[in-house]
Design a protein around this motif. Structure first.
Motif, PDB file in Angstrom:
ATOM      1  N   GLN A  52     -14.490  11.721  32.029  1.00 43.90           N
ATOM      2  CA  GLN A  52     -14.298  10.547  32.877  1.00 43.90           C
ATOM      3  C   GLN A  52     -15.144  10.640  34.139  1.00 43.90           C
ATOM      4  O   GLN A  52     -15.736   9.659  34.583  1.00 43.90           O
ATOM      5  N   ALA A  53     -15.212  11.839  34.721  1.00 44.46           N
ATOM      6  CA  ALA A  53     -16.032  12.028  35.920  1.00 44.46           C
ATOM      7  C   ALA A  53     -17.508  11.791  35.603  1.00 44.46           C
ATOM      8  O   ALA A  53     -18.250  11.237  36.423  1.00 44.46           O
ATOM      9  N   LYS A  55     -18.660   9.757  33.230  1.00 46.68           N
ATOM     10  CA  LYS A  55     -18.833   8.304  33.091  1.00 46.68           C
ATOM     11  C   LYS A  55     -18.865   7.637  34.461  1.00 46.68           C
ATOM     12  O   LYS A  55     -19.678   6.735  34.709  1.00 46.68           O
ATOM     13  N   ASP A  56     -17.977   8.078  35.367  1.00 47.68           N
ATOM     14  CA  ASP A  56     -17.941   7.501  36.712  1.00 47.68           C
ATOM     15  C   ASP A  56     -19.266   7.729  37.443  1.00 47.68           C
ATOM     16  O   ASP A  56     -19.740   6.857  38.183  1.00 47.68           O
ATOM     17  N   THR A  59     -21.803   5.351  36.238  1.00 46.00           N
ATOM     18  CA  THR A  59     -21.460   4.008  36.725  1.00 46.00           C
ATOM     19  C   THR A  59     -21.911   3.813  38.162  1.00 46.00           C
ATOM     20  O   THR A  59     -22.294   2.698  38.557  1.00 46.00           O
ATOM     21  N   LEU A  60     -21.878   4.880  38.967  1.00 45.15           N
ATOM     22  CA  LEU A  60     -22.331   4.782  40.356  1.00 45.15           C
ATOM     23  C   LEU A  60     -23.784   4.313  40.425  1.00 45.15           C
ATOM     24  O   LEU A  60     -24.142   3.502  41.279  1.00 45.15           O
ATOM     25  N   GLU A  91     -20.788   8.629  45.984  1.00 46.11           N
ATOM     26  CA  GLU A  91     -21.614   7.457  46.287  1.00 46.11           C
ATOM     27  C   GLU A  91     -22.740   7.793  47.266  1.00 46.11           C
ATOM     28  O   GLU A  91     -23.865   7.302  47.125  1.00 46.11           O
TER      29      GLU A  91
END
Length: 333
Positions: A52-53, A55-56, A59-60, A91
């Protein structure tokens, strides 16, 4: 991270577990080689990747860049893996990578996926990144003058690395040292291609001078592998260069060949001999780097962790380029 005995069976199991984590993360359209590359990053750190990390992190990049940009899915996944394994998947850091990319473009580099790898390497520069970007462009042009038909967009990484060196050497002096290594390795049988340029740049980075003994050690390692029926390909060049530095002996021990045999014997890894050999070499090299002497560490212009990051970025660049070539010719992943 706890120090563990180099266990070939465990490493292969961990690699396959991390590969499944990447595959099941929901990040789509990523070449199999890139998935294994990301899996290797975490395996070498003896960690299990958080899907999940991952994928995140990808996505950033999507959120900050939007739809119209040069960053393809393979490069985005590679960058996300590199940031995540170093705990930089936030970010602010992603924004710095993007800002560095724009700096390199403003300095004269093209908008390509390779420029994003240069932007990632530019994270090492905390002060005056614009000056480093401009010096990198000057180095790139000097490299291109030496090899006009060979030097391409992918050589931004070599240029950025050399531009970051804390040295009084001029652009001309740096590129002369780089040319020495390029020529000597080529005379020894290494093919004239971008991987050879990156090997030359890595050697320049390590020694900041001509070192004939380093060339001999790299060549000896390559010959030893060839004698063991391990075919050396360009994707292996940079790792051999780093291994020749971090390992005092010019001989490979049984640990490497045990790992190679364990990979060869697993049905999940036999799909590409060239690539699983590259992974075995990289994992072995990173393990050997943990045994460096204090003198080796202190004499190094950059930390061993940065050297390993260089090798990873080079591997990611090569795999991404291979993926793009396969896709354009109708191949699949």
């Amino acid at each position: 991270m706890a120090d563990l005995v180099f266990d070939s069976g465990r490493i292969v199991r961990d690699l396959l577990v991390n590969f499944q984590q990447v595959k099941n993360s929901g990040v789509m359209g990523v070449d199999k080689r890139i998935r294994f590359l990301v899996a290797q990053l975490f395996t070498s750190e003896q960690e299990v990747m958080d899907g999940q990390a991952f994928k995140d992190a990808t996505t950033l990049f999507k959120k900050q860049l939007g739809f119209f940009n040069a960053l393809d899915g393979n490069t985005r996944a590679s960058l996300a893996g590199l940031l995540l394994v170093n705990g930089q998947n936030d970010e602010k850091t992603v924004a710095r990578v993007i800002d560095n990319y724009e700096l390199l473009v403003e300095s004269g580099f093209k908008r390509t996926n390779f420029t994003y790898f240069g932007a990632y390497l530019l994270l090492r520069t905390a002060d005056k990144p614009r000056n480093v970007a401009e010096r990198a462009r000057n180095i790139y042009m000097a490299l291109r003058k030496q090899h006009p038909f060979l030097t391409g967009a992918e050589d931004v990484t070599s240029a950025v690395l050399m531009a970051q060196l804390d040295t009084s050497l001029s652009v001309e002096q740096l590129t002369e040292i780089n040319e020495y290594y390029f020529t000597e390795f080529n005379r020894a049988g290494f093919r004239r291609n971008d991987s050879l340029q990156f090997l030359a740049a890595t050697s320049t980075l390590i020694y900041l001078d001509r070192d004939a003994n380093h060339v001999k050690k790299v060549v000896h390692l390559a010959e030893e592998l060839e004698h063991a029926d391990v075919k050396i390909r360009p994707i292996h060049y940079v790792t051999l260069g780093i291994l020749a530095y971090v390992r005092e002996s010019a001989e490979l021990d049984a640990v490497f060949f045990d790992l190679l045999e364990a990979m060869r014997g697993d049905s999940g890894l036999r799909w590409n001999r060239e690539f699983y050999t590259a992974m075995a070499l990289s994992l072995y090299t990173e393990d050997q780097a943990r045994n460096m002497t204090k003198d080796q560490v202190e004499s190094l212009m950059v930390s061993v962790h940065v050297l390993i990051a260089i090798e990873r970025a080079a591997a990611a660049s090569a795999a991404a380029a291979a993926s793009a070539a396969a896709a354009s010719s109708g191949g699949g992943s």
